[in-house]
Design a protein around this motif. Sequence first.
Motif, PDB file in Angstrom:
ATOM      1  N   VAL A  41      11.452  62.277  11.681  1.00 19.07           N
ATOM      2  CA  VAL A  41      11.461  63.558  12.439  1.00 19.07           C
ATOM      3  C   VAL A  41       9.978  63.737  12.911  1.00 19.07           C
ATOM      4  O   VAL A  41       9.553  64.331  14.407  1.00 19.07           O
ATOM      5  CB  VAL A  41      10.923  64.874  11.360  1.00 19.07           C
ATOM      6  N   GLU A  42       8.664  62.897  12.772  1.00 22.17           N
ATOM      7  CA  GLU A  42       7.634  63.471  13.275  1.00 22.17           C
ATOM      8  C   GLU A  42       7.722  63.061  15.131  1.00 22.17           C
ATOM      9  O   GLU A  42       6.957  63.402  15.786  1.00 22.17           O
ATOM     10  CB  GLU A  42       6.464  62.878  12.639  1.00 22.17           C
ATOM     11  N   ARG A  44      10.357  62.324  16.620  1.00 23.72           N
ATOM     12  CA  ARG A  44      10.816  62.999  17.427  1.00 23.72           C
ATOM     13  C   ARG A  44       9.823  64.280  18.484  1.00 23.72           C
ATOM     14  O   ARG A  44      10.171  64.888  18.848  1.00 23.72           O
ATOM     15  CB  ARG A  44      12.331  63.416  17.315  1.00 23.72           C
ATOM     16  N   THR A  45       9.423  64.997  17.342  1.00 23.09           N
ATOM     17  CA  THR A  45       8.369  66.087  18.173  1.00 23.09           C
ATOM     18  C   THR A  45       7.886  65.710  18.504  1.00 23.09           C
ATOM     19  O   THR A  45       7.305  66.350  19.427  1.00 23.09           O
ATOM     20  CB  THR A  45       8.103  66.506  16.047  1.00 23.09           C
ATOM     21  N   SER A  46       7.021  64.983  18.301  1.00 22.75           N
ATOM     22  CA  SER A  46       5.823  64.409  18.795  1.00 22.75           C
ATOM     23  C   SER A  46       6.531  64.011  20.749  1.00 22.75           C
ATOM     24  O   SER A  46       6.126  64.301  21.330  1.00 22.75           O
ATOM     25  CB  SER A  46       4.930  63.110  18.665  1.00 22.75           C
ATOM     26  N   ALA A  48       8.565  65.205  21.934  1.00 21.82           N
ATOM     27  CA  ALA A  48       9.214  67.140  22.766  1.00 21.82           C
ATOM     28  C   ALA A  48       8.074  67.324  23.022  1.00 21.82           C
ATOM     29  O   ALA A  48       8.377  67.834  24.421  1.00 21.82           O
ATOM     30  CB  ALA A  48       9.598  67.390  21.705  1.00 21.82           C
ATOM     31  N   ARG A  49       7.419  66.843  22.691  1.00 19.20           N
ATOM     32  CA  ARG A  49       5.626  67.341  23.321  1.00 19.20           C
ATOM     33  C   ARG A  49       5.695  67.026  24.472  1.00 19.20           C
ATOM     34  O   ARG A  49       4.722  67.007  25.253  1.00 19.20           O
ATOM     35  CB  ARG A  49       4.600  67.610  21.812  1.00 19.20           C
TER      36      ARG A  49
END
Length: 230
Positions: A41-42, A44-46, A48-49
């Motif tokens: 999750v982390e 994928r979030t990074s 995306a940024r």
Amino acid sequence: MGIFSRMTDIINSNINSLLDRAEDPEKMIRLIIQEMEDTLVEVRTSSARVLADRKQAARRVEQLRGEADSWDEKARLAIRKDREDLARAALQEKRELEEEISAVDAELAATDEHVAHLNEEIGQLQQKLSDAKAKQKTLAMRNATVDSRIKVKRQVHREALDDAFTRFEHFERRMDNLESQLDVMDLGRDVSPGLAAEIDALQEDERLNDELARLRREVTGEGRTGGGQA
């Protein structure tokens, strides 16, 4: 520890080795899966940024190229108007813009390489996660099988004990029956044979005494009436 270094450690880790060293493999595999899911999750979030920043940089490049083209047209116009000084200034602006474009392009290239690497590692992490979940299912099935075998063995052991107790009780009943038969055979034997004979002798002696008394009365005339004298 950073997200990406932690992800690399997870990817390079050997799940089987971790489970072999764990005192509670089921608990260990749950923790591993939770760690992988949180890391995924982390990451994928990074990612995306990073992709959002790349899009912004790409738009900036397009804007800079447009401005550079505009200064190129201005330089051409100045040349046509015999304003070499203005043309030189316009070309200088264009050159500065092109240098910025080159820097942003280099940044975009590095970002693309980073994103490609992230995609590869995310794929590897997802594969690791799938392997861990498969391992979890295998452990659950093994535990269920072991529990079932233990229950069967306990049941068999219980049935064997019950059978043994049943046979023992049956044996006890047989022994009780045999002992009862022996007790019945011994009934009446508590009176001494000599005592019985003595009692019989007393009865016989009493009869003899009665008989002797009768004969004595007859011989001596005892019990006769006085009318028999002259």
